[in-house]
Design an enzyme around this catalytic site. Structure first.
Site, PDB file in Angstrom:
ATOM      1  NE  ARG A  24      -4.119   1.762   2.222  1.00  0.00           N
ATOM      2  CZ  ARG A  24      -4.165   2.827   3.016  1.00  0.00           C
ATOM      3  NH1 ARG A  24      -3.189   3.035   3.896  1.00  0.00           N
ATOM      4  NH2 ARG A  24      -5.157   3.682   2.941  1.00  0.00           N
ATOM      5  CG  HIS A  43      -1.439   5.202  -0.672  1.00  0.00           C
ATOM      6  ND1 HIS A  43      -2.199   5.674   0.381  1.00  0.00           N
ATOM      7  CD2 HIS A  43      -2.233   4.316  -1.325  1.00  0.00           C
ATOM      8  CE1 HIS A  43      -3.393   5.088   0.361  1.00  0.00           C
ATOM      9  NE2 HIS A  43      -3.426   4.259  -0.661  1.00  0.00           N
ATOM     10  CG  ASN A  73      -1.065   8.405   2.850  1.00  0.00           C
ATOM     11  OD1 ASN A  73      -1.384   7.368   2.270  1.00  0.00           O
ATOM     12  ND2 ASN A  73      -0.463   9.414   2.220  1.00  0.00           N
ATOM     13  CG  HIS A 123      -7.960  -3.869  -1.900  1.00  0.00           C
ATOM     14  ND1 HIS A 123      -9.020  -3.020  -2.113  1.00  0.00           N
ATOM     15  CD2 HIS A 123      -6.901  -3.080  -1.616  1.00  0.00           C
ATOM     16  CE1 HIS A 123      -8.612  -1.759  -1.974  1.00  0.00           C
ATOM     17  NE2 HIS A 123      -7.330  -1.770  -1.675  1.00  0.00           N
TER      18      HIS A 123
END
Length: 318
Positions: A60, A64, A92, A191
Site C-alpha cells: 500500500r 500511495h 494515509n 486487496h
C-alpha cells in the site's frame, strides 16, 4: 563553425544521454550494491514473520507513493515544523503503516553500501518481496529511482482513489497515471491481502444494495452505523485468505462480498465485470496481469539522473 550535421549528432547524443538517465533498469545496482536484493528479501521475511500484515502495509505504501508525483519515496518523509509531507493526508492518516520496516531495510542497506540505494527503490523491491512472501507472483523490479526532496499533501488528498470511488472515477484516476482500466482492476487485487477500517466500509455495508446480505450483517457486527463509533475496527479485505495472495478477492466480488464500495464497483454490471470474472476463474491470469501492472505502476514519473537525491534517512531529506 559547426556544420548542421555535427549539431544534429550532438543533439541526438544529448537526447540519448537524457533518455538513458530516465531509463530504469533491473541491474542498476549490480556493481554498486550487489547484495541489495538479498538484504531486502531477508528483512521482509523477518518483517512478515513478525506480522503477516506487513506485506499489505508495504504494498500500500508503494501504491500511495507512486500515485503522488511518481515513485519517489515522498510518502516516507516525516512532517517537521517547516515541512508538510503526505503522511497526514486523508488516504494515509491513521492507515499508512510499515514505515519502520523500510527504516530497518534502509539501515541494513546503508551498512552494506552507504549512500547508493534510494528509499524509493527500497520500497519498490520490498513491495514485490512482500507479495512473493505471501505466496503471490514475482516480477523484475526496475531500479534507478532517486528520492524526492519534496512531498505534496494536497496531491495525496486528490490523486489517491478513495474507498467511496465509483468505477468511472477509478478508471479516470488510474488513466491519469498512464494505467489502463485492466491495470486498475488487476492492481485492485492487492486487496486480497490487508484489512480496512470500519470508517472506510461503513456506508457500503449499511446503504449500498449491491452487497450480499449475510456478508453485510457479518461486517455490521464489528462496525456500528454511528460515525465515530468503532471507526478503527478492522475487517479483512478478503474474508477467506487475508494473509495469502490469491484470487479470492475476485471470487468475493462475484459473490457481492467486496468490503469497500470501490471494490464492488469493479463487479457491478460495468465494463470490468468480464475481467473480474476472468480473474476469479483463473488465478494465473490475475497474477501475471498484476505483476505486469506493478512494473508499469513502478514506472510512473521516477526521478533519475541528477534529479532528487539518495536519502541517508528515508524520513528526512539530506
Amino acid at each position: 563553425m559547426a556544420s548542421p550535421s555535427h549539431i544534429l549528432i550532438v543533439s541526438l547524443l544529448a537526447f540519448l544521454v537524457c533518455a538513458t538517465h530516465a531509463q530504469l533498469s533491473a541491474n542498476f545496482y549490480a556493481t554498486t550494491c550487489p547484495n541489495l536484493q538479498s538484504i531486502v528479501r531477508s528483512a521482509m521475511t523477518q518483517a512478515i514473520n513478525n506480522n503477516g500484515r506487513n506485506g499489505a502495509f508495504i504494498l500500500r505504501l508503494f501504491f500511495h507513493d507512486c500515485f503522488v508525483n511518481g515513485c519517489d519515496g515522498s510518502i516516507l518523509l516525516d512532517d517537521t515544523s517547516t515541512f508538510t509531507g503526505e503522511k497526514m493526508a486523508i488516504p494515509n492518516r491513521r492507515s499508512a503503516k510499515g514505515f519502520e520496516v523500510i527504516d530497518t531495510i534502509k539501515t541494513r542497506v546503508e551498512a552494506a553500501c552507504s549512500g547508493v540505494v534510494s528509499c524509493a527503490d527500497i520500497l519498490a523491491i520490498a513491495a514485490r518481496d512482500g507479495v512473493v512472501l505471501l505466496n503471490g507472483p514475482s516480477w523484475t523490479v526496475q531500479l534507478g529511482r532517486r528520492d524526492a526532496r519534496t512531498a505534496s499533501q494536497s496531491a495525496a488528498n486528490s490523486q489517491i482513489p478513495a474507498p467511496s470511488s465509483s468505477l468511472s472515477t477509478l478508471i479516470s484516476m488510474f488513466a491519469a497515471k498512464g494505467l489502463s482500466a485492466r491495470d486498475m482492476t488487476a492492481l485492485s487485487g492487492g486487496h486480497t491481502i490487508g484489512q480496512a477500517r470500519c470508517t472506510n466500509f461503513r456506508s457500503h455495508i449499511y446503504t449500498d444494495t449491491n452487497i450480499d446480505a449475510t456478508f453485510a450483517n457479518t461486517r455490521r457486527a464489528n462496525c456500528p452505523n454511528i460515525i465515530g463509533s468503532g471507526d478503527d475496527n478492522l475487517a479483512p479485505l478478503d474474508i477467506q485468505t487475508p494473509l495469502r495472495f490469491d484470487n479470492n478477492y475476485y471470487k468475493n466480488l462475484v459473490a457481492r462480498r467486496g468490503l469497500l464500495h470501490s471494490d464492488q464497483e469493479l463487479f457491478n454490471s460495468g465494463s470490468q465485470d468480464s475481467v473480474v470474472q476472468s480473474y476469479s476463474n483463473n488465478d494465473g491470469l490475475f497474477t501475471s496481469d498484476f505483476a505486469a501492472a506493478m512494473v508499469r505502476m513502478g514506472n510512473i514519473s521516477p526521478l533519475t539522473g541528477s534529479n532528487g537525491e539518495i536519502r541517508k534517512n528515508c524520513r528526512v531529506v539530506n
